[in-house]
Design an enzyme around this catalytic site. Structure first.
Site, mmCIF file in Angstrom:
data_model
loop_
_atom_site.group_PDB
_atom_site.id
_atom_site.type_symbol
_atom_site.label_atom_id
_atom_site.label_comp_id
_atom_site.label_asym_id
_atom_site.label_seq_id
_atom_site.Cartn_x
_atom_site.Cartn_y
_atom_site.Cartn_z
ATOM 1 N N ASP A 52 22.414 23.817 -13.002
ATOM 2 C CA ASP A 52 21.928 23.500 -11.648
ATOM 3 C C ASP A 52 20.513 24.036 -11.389
ATOM 4 O O ASP A 52 20.118 25.071 -11.912
ATOM 5 C CB ASP A 52 22.870 24.111 -10.597
ATOM 6 C CG ASP A 52 24.152 23.303 -10.462
ATOM 7 O OD1 ASP A 52 24.216 22.199 -11.037
ATOM 8 O OD2 ASP A 52 25.083 23.775 -9.784
ATOM 9 N N TYR A 268 21.505 16.824 -5.109
ATOM 10 C CA TYR A 268 22.092 18.172 -5.201
ATOM 11 C C TYR A 268 22.428 18.725 -3.822
ATOM 12 O O TYR A 268 21.632 18.641 -2.897
ATOM 13 C CB TYR A 268 21.101 19.096 -5.913
ATOM 14 C CG TYR A 268 21.701 20.411 -6.316
ATOM 15 C CD1 TYR A 268 22.912 20.453 -7.005
ATOM 16 C CD2 TYR A 268 21.075 21.618 -6.006
ATOM 17 C CE1 TYR A 268 23.478 21.662 -7.381
ATOM 18 C CE2 TYR A 268 21.635 22.831 -6.389
ATOM 19 C CZ TYR A 268 22.830 22.849 -7.075
ATOM 20 O OH TYR A 268 23.395 24.047 -7.435
#
Length: 528
Positions: A52, A268
């Site tokens: 991430d 995201y």
């Protein structure tokens, strides 16, 4: 998978004498994954770490790089992206870079600080309350907010007040208006006698329309979602807890099968920025131009990004506007659809024209009393055209018979009603997240876990969507606040977040930050 390498659970594992260096181990049960990765790396010429795009992700990439380096001759690089779509991934693979050390340091500093605080506060609770309890730096502040609100709720003394509505009639049309003024003053009715006195005075009075006002209102669209705004909207509109919102958002981000291809449906979901990429702006403007040409503004609308925002990210938006909620309906679960719908609506509406509404208020004078009825209607839909789940009640309300000033109407019936002033409301998922964000406590990735940890430890419970501290939670809060007022407070916690941001910007060395905090803190713990 989360972290493969982290601090051990069983001991402090921070070497205080050696600049607070953490002693990392392979997380229990993850060794086989690490071995598989080392085997794969050995056979490869290149390794791309695509965890991430935030502090935790950067730290995971850093640990993996360290674990792989001795086992392979491949070059190891880092790639980042904000959405799982073919374009974004291909673009990321074209531009591999190095791991951003300051970002890793910010994660390390937070982890070490939380470990130092937790491992020093918890034994205090074992001695004073019971074994096995634990205290955390950020959760304890959230617990303090919830406990303080509970005290306000308990100490609140409700006061009685009354309201009065009346039914009026013009021909066949009936409508209800509310008393707003009596004897030239705003009405404040504190008991039943006052209300009855007014009713008896005006029962036989003539009722005349004394004033009609029209006010135009322009409603601007809101910015697309950040993490905290998404959690608030999902709590208020869909009744989701913060934890559930993040779980469902994760599924949408990782992707669903749409027909024959699998694609990430949203960008995201951990972000505090409202920025939108140029590509996405072009796409949404094209879509609005084709579907709602009259509601397309001449220029794209820009929203200001908060000063705290880590602007590497975009706002949360659909990856493809053409995948409307209607289109994806058959490929997703009910919860996924509802969350996706509000994300899609928030994003598309944020790039559309303002809406305009007209509110008409009619005042009716009866003796010395003035009653008022208002109704709004939308005259230009603007961005409301795409809102279905996100509309709010007050956007359009009621209708009025056509009336003109000086007209006489008849009063039909009066409705006196007793009320009591409401005390402060307990926190809900939505309001605690809003407060944490406003006070600068926690970051997009931590809002949901803060609430979960307090619930899991049974320091708070959820009752009718409200967060209520348990007796245990209140005892712990009292001890911590009394013993560590300097640590368990909003200002200290917000200050730490700011310092961590400075570590990430490479403006502060993290071991110095630890030293400044730890030695006075440890001295205080030992005294206690």
């Amino acid at each position: 998978m989360g972290h493969l390498i982290d601090l051990p659970k069983s001991r402090m594992a921070i070497n205080i004498d050696n600049h607070f260096q953490p002693e990392y181990i392979t997380v229990r049960g993850r060794a086989s994954i690490l071995k598989d990765l080392q085997k794969d790396a050995k056979k490869s010429t290149e390794v791309l770490l695509a965890s991430d795009n935030d502090r935790e992700g950067e730290a995971i990439a850093w640990h993996l790089k360290n674990a792989l380096e001795g086992k392979t001759n491949a070059t190891i690089k880092r790639i980042v992206f904000n959405e799982i779509t073919p374009v974004a991934i291909k673009e990321a693979v074209k531009h591999p870079s190095d791991i951003v050390e300051p970002k890793v340091n910010a994660q390390k500093a937070r982890r070490v600080l939380d470990r130092l605080v937790g491992y020093n506060l918890s034994p205090l609770l074992w001695k004073k309350v019971k074994n096995g309890l634990s205290a955390g730096r950020v959760q304890s502040v959230a617990l303090r907010l919830i406990c303080e609100r509970e005290k306000e709720v308990e100490n609140f003394i409700p006061e009685e007040y009354w309201s009065l509505e009346a039914d009026f009639k013009k021909g066949k049309a009936a409508f209800t208006a509310q008393l707003i003024q009596y004897q030239g003053k705003k009405t404040e009715l504190s008991n039943e006698n006052q209300v009855n006195k007014i009713i008896s005075e005006i029962t036989n009075s003539e009722c005349i329309v004394s004033d009609i006002k029209k006010t135009d209102r322009t409603v601007k669209p809101k910015a697309p979602f950040t993490t905290s705004k998404l959690q608030q909207a999902a709590a208020n509109k869909l009744g989701f807890t913060s934890k559930k919102t993040m779980q469902v958002a994760q599924q949408l981000y990782e992707g669903v099968n749409i027909g024959s291809s699998r694609v990430g449906l949203i960008t995201y979901m951990r972000t505090d920025s409202v920025r939108i990429s140029q590509t996405a702006l072009d796409e949404v403007r094209t879509w609005i131009g084709e579907n709602y040409p009259n509601d397309l503004p001449p220029e794209a609308i820009e929203y200001s990004v908060g000063k705290k925002a880590q602007d590497a990210h975009e706002a949360i938006r659909p990856t493809y506007v053409k995948y409307t909620p209607e289109y994806v309906k058959e490929y997703v679960t009910r919860d996924q659809l509802r969350l996706y719908t509000i994300i899609w609506e928030a994003f598309v509406s944020s790039q559309m024209n303002n809406a305009k509404s007209v509110t008409t208020s009619v005042d009716i004078k009866a003796g010395e009393a003035v009653f008022r009825i208002s109704a709004s209607k939308i005259v230009e839909k603007g961005f409301y055209s795409v809102l279905k789940l996100l509309t709010s009640k007050e956007d359009s309300s009621g209708s009025l018979p056509s009336l003109s000033v000086g007209e006489v109407v008849s009063s039909e019936k009066f409705y006196p009603e007793q009320h009591f002033t409401q005390g402060p409301a307990r926190y809900t998922d939505a309001s605690i997240v809003k407060t944490l964000e406003e006070k600068g406590i926690g970051r997009p990735s931590t809002y949901a876990p803060i609430i979960s940890v307090l619930l899991d430890r049974y320091y708070i419970t959820r009752s009718n969507k409200q967060l209520v501290p348990t007796i245990l939670g209140r005892m712990i809060n009292d001890i911590l606040v009394e013993s560590f007022p300097g640590v368990i407070n909003v200002n200290f916690t917000a200050e730490v977040e700011n310092t961590l941001d400075l570590v990430e910007e490479d403006k502060v060395q993290w071991p110095e930050m630890m030293g400044d905090f730890y030695f006075p803190f440890k001295k205080h713990v030992d005294e206690l």
